[in-house]
Design a protein around this motif. Sequence first.
Motif, PDB file in Angstrom:
ATOM      1  N   GLU A  31       7.546  -5.405   3.739  1.00 21.38           N
ATOM      2  CA  GLU A  31       7.495  -4.457   2.632  1.00 21.38           C
ATOM      3  C   GLU A  31       6.166  -3.724   2.482  1.00 21.38           C
ATOM      4  O   GLU A  31       6.119  -2.656   1.886  1.00 21.38           O
ATOM      5  CB  GLU A  31       7.756  -5.177   1.291  1.00 21.38           C
ATOM      6  N   GLU A  32       5.078  -4.312   2.990  1.00 23.73           N
ATOM      7  CA  GLU A  32       3.753  -3.828   2.599  1.00 23.73           C
ATOM      8  C   GLU A  32       2.782  -3.806   3.775  1.00 23.73           C
ATOM      9  O   GLU A  32       2.836  -4.639   4.660  1.00 23.73           O
ATOM     10  CB  GLU A  32       3.224  -4.766   1.506  1.00 23.73           C
ATOM     11  N   GLU A  80       2.884   5.649   4.181  1.00 23.46           N
ATOM     12  CA  GLU A  80       4.180   5.246   3.633  1.00 23.46           C
ATOM     13  C   GLU A  80       5.301   6.093   4.222  1.00 23.46           C
ATOM     14  O   GLU A  80       6.382   5.589   4.520  1.00 23.46           O
ATOM     15  CB  GLU A  80       4.151   5.324   2.111  1.00 23.46           C
ATOM     16  N   ARG A  85       6.607   1.740   4.590  1.00 23.24           N
ATOM     17  CA  ARG A  85       6.164   0.575   3.809  1.00 23.24           C
ATOM     18  C   ARG A  85       5.130   1.046   2.798  1.00 23.24           C
ATOM     19  O   ARG A  85       4.414   2.008   3.036  1.00 23.24           O
ATOM     20  CB  ARG A  85       5.508  -0.474   4.706  1.00 23.24           C
TER      21      ARG A  85
END
Length: 172
Positions: A31-32, A80, A85
């Motif tokens: 996710e990150e 992003e 992400r």
Amino acid sequence: MNADEELSAWFAGRLPEGWFTGAPNVVVDREEIGVLGTLPPLSVAEGLPDLERAAAVEGYVERFREETRERRIDIAREAEHRFRRKVSWGVVVGGETVMFTTLSVPVMTRLRQPERQVLDTLVAAGVARSRSDALAWCVRLVGKHTDSWLADLRDALQHVDRIRAEGPGRLD
């Protein structure tokens, strides 16, 4: 080059020179993307008593955060869009890590009664506000005490990813 190496290289090339003492540490999960750079030492903090040094370092980190905010936002938007992400930022100064932003991602788990009782004990003792906080506390504690083992495991997984990437394509 695997995906993690590509991300690290992209950030190393994209970040302005002088922000950090070297290439940032880029940590990636599903996710990150966490970007963690080391700030140059704060010379005015040398020789100060602990309390004053801590205040000087805190001001230094806040100044860096404010002065770089717009550029970090622009770079995060690009990343992003490119890597799909969210991006979080942090710095290391004087051996201390300060994160500016991070995601808090919900995870689902099934626990049996003895495991739930551990969480409930942590809540009852005031160590955590909720079962969710108690579980996060447990994960941080395990991570803290098994850093080298987890690092070895992550290295092994990266090796597996490299070998998969070098192998033949999937059969359909």
